[in-house]
Design an enzyme around this catalytic site. Sequence first.
Site, PDB file in Angstrom:
ATOM      1  N   SER A 108      67.983  46.987  58.003  1.00 44.33           N
ATOM      2  CA  SER A 108      67.379  48.113  57.367  1.00 44.33           C
ATOM      3  C   SER A 108      68.001  48.987  56.295  1.00 44.33           C
ATOM      4  O   SER A 108      69.090  48.841  56.398  1.00 44.33           O
ATOM      5  CB  SER A 108      66.904  49.010  58.696  1.00 44.33           C
ATOM      6  OG  SER A 108      66.410  50.235  58.177  1.00 44.33           O
ATOM      7  N   SER A 109      67.578  49.488  55.435  1.00 45.33           N
ATOM      8  CA  SER A 109      67.931  50.328  54.402  1.00 45.33           C
ATOM      9  C   SER A 109      68.706  51.566  54.973  1.00 45.33           C
ATOM     10  O   SER A 109      69.543  51.925  54.275  1.00 45.33           O
ATOM     11  CB  SER A 109      67.259  50.674  53.223  1.00 45.33           C
ATOM     12  OG  SER A 109      66.007  51.316  53.663  1.00 45.33           O
ATOM     13  N   CYS A 110      68.319  51.862  56.121  1.00 48.48           N
ATOM     14  CA  CYS A 110      69.100  53.115  56.788  1.00 48.48           C
ATOM     15  C   CYS A 110      70.319  52.871  57.171  1.00 48.48           C
ATOM     16  O   CYS A 110      71.155  53.937  57.583  1.00 48.48           O
ATOM     17  CB  CYS A 110      68.161  53.388  58.028  1.00 48.48           C
ATOM     18  SG  CYS A 110      68.275  52.595  59.325  1.00 48.48           S
ATOM     19  N   TYR A 137      69.491  54.589  65.303  1.00 46.38           N
ATOM     20  CA  TYR A 137      69.045  53.379  64.766  1.00 46.38           C
ATOM     21  C   TYR A 137      69.799  52.468  63.860  1.00 46.38           C
ATOM     22  O   TYR A 137      69.996  51.510  63.853  1.00 46.38           O
ATOM     23  CB  TYR A 137      67.319  53.574  64.265  1.00 46.38           C
ATOM     24  CG  TYR A 137      66.838  52.331  63.666  1.00 46.38           C
ATOM     25  CD1 TYR A 137      66.275  51.254  64.480  1.00 46.38           C
ATOM     26  CD2 TYR A 137      66.596  52.040  62.144  1.00 46.38           C
ATOM     27  CE1 TYR A 137      65.375  50.123  63.937  1.00 46.38           C
ATOM     28  CE2 TYR A 137      65.986  50.969  61.525  1.00 46.38           C
ATOM     29  CZ  TYR A 137      65.482  50.008  62.694  1.00 46.38           C
ATOM     30  OH  TYR A 137      64.917  49.111  62.023  1.00 46.38           O
ATOM     31  N   LYS A 141      71.556  48.798  63.719  1.00 52.67           N
ATOM     32  CA  LYS A 141      71.527  47.834  62.769  1.00 52.67           C
ATOM     33  C   LYS A 141      72.902  47.419  62.148  1.00 52.67           C
ATOM     34  O   LYS A 141      73.055  46.368  61.576  1.00 52.67           O
ATOM     35  CB  LYS A 141      70.776  48.562  61.721  1.00 52.67           C
ATOM     36  CG  LYS A 141      69.171  48.289  62.304  1.00 52.67           C
ATOM     37  CD  LYS A 141      68.833  46.994  62.452  1.00 52.67           C
ATOM     38  CE  LYS A 141      67.238  46.894  62.954  1.00 52.67           C
ATOM     39  NZ  LYS A 141      67.011  45.544  63.100  1.00 52.67           N
ATOM     40  N   HIS A 180      55.658  54.289  60.507  1.00 46.89           N
ATOM     41  CA  HIS A 180      56.260  54.596  58.995  1.00 46.89           C
ATOM     42  C   HIS A 180      55.115  55.331  58.240  1.00 46.89           C
ATOM     43  O   HIS A 180      54.010  55.284  58.691  1.00 46.89           O
ATOM     44  CB  HIS A 180      56.708  53.391  58.592  1.00 46.89           C
ATOM     45  CG  HIS A 180      58.197  52.808  59.296  1.00 46.89           C
ATOM     46  ND1 HIS A 180      58.073  51.600  60.064  1.00 46.89           N
ATOM     47  CD2 HIS A 180      59.328  53.420  59.507  1.00 46.89           C
ATOM     48  CE1 HIS A 180      59.195  51.444  60.669  1.00 46.89           C
ATOM     49  NE2 HIS A 180      60.039  52.464  60.114  1.00 46.89           N
TER      50      HIS A 180
END
Length: 322
Positions: A108-110, A137, A141, A180
Amino acid sequence: MLTKKRVFVAGHNGMVGSAIVRNLKLSDSVEVVTRSRAELDLKNEVEVKNFFVTERVDEVYLAAAKVGGIIANNTYPAEFIYDNLMIECNVIHSAHVAGVNKLLFLGSSCIYPKLAPQPMSEDALLTGILEPTNEPYAIAKIAGIKLCESYSRQYGRDYRSVMPTNLYGPNDNFHSENSHVIPALIRRFHEAVVNNEPELVVWGSGEPKREFLHVDDMALASVYVMSLDREEYLRNTSPMLSHINVGSGVDCSIRELAELIAKIVGFKGKVIFDRAKPDGAPRKLMNVERLKGMGWNYSISLEEGLQNTYEWYCEHKNEVRA
């Protein structure tokens, strides 16, 4: 007769997993292997180990994850870190023990710091503080990326990682609060039209900018990355920085997104932004030059993708995850 390559897609009922399955089934040389949550609990080490011993798969797409929007991440941080860590550890380790040499992990980009330079490049990983609202989260990841790197470095496995930007499309979770931003807004605007509501309130100021990618483009990118020979993949990565960003390289503000969805859905009322609610990171745009250099670029525009997603929602609104 040619022996088909057996490919396990973990999380095949989810938005990303189902898109990957649709793509893989276009090939006559692939046999897709799937298991529902009721058939295989990916958080259960023994079940996952036995699955890999029994099924003898050739490749894995690890698209299974516990996901959600800003409200869900704020409300259930323990579940977001625990569930994702267990899934990743069990699938990646059991694949290795069973001799599966090729695996793709979807992150994920997070994973990038809250204030990472924009657009965010792969080398921004672990250079700053994460966004607090989804830190658990994000940490899970990041652990998945490092698991893939570690098994590749120590055991010579070909375990790759792709970091998608914000995804949307068919089979998304359309819960009005725990999903989302795109599916939540599509559902809320649709219901506002049906109920003839004069206004709709959106969380935050509307000023943060986000990048979005249609899930069918994500599936294409995932299969493309897995199709690259190992030498080419390694030429574009490194043992300590092996993940690849996947996105459009184009972003828009949440205000612009809400106005575009309102237009597509046909909402004529007033859109109000509640500045008392958190915004999250001010901007999250991916640097996708590495993937472009490997020969892949997105093809579905945001407006086209939103229109497609809204049409899918209207056809399936009585059965979607909500």
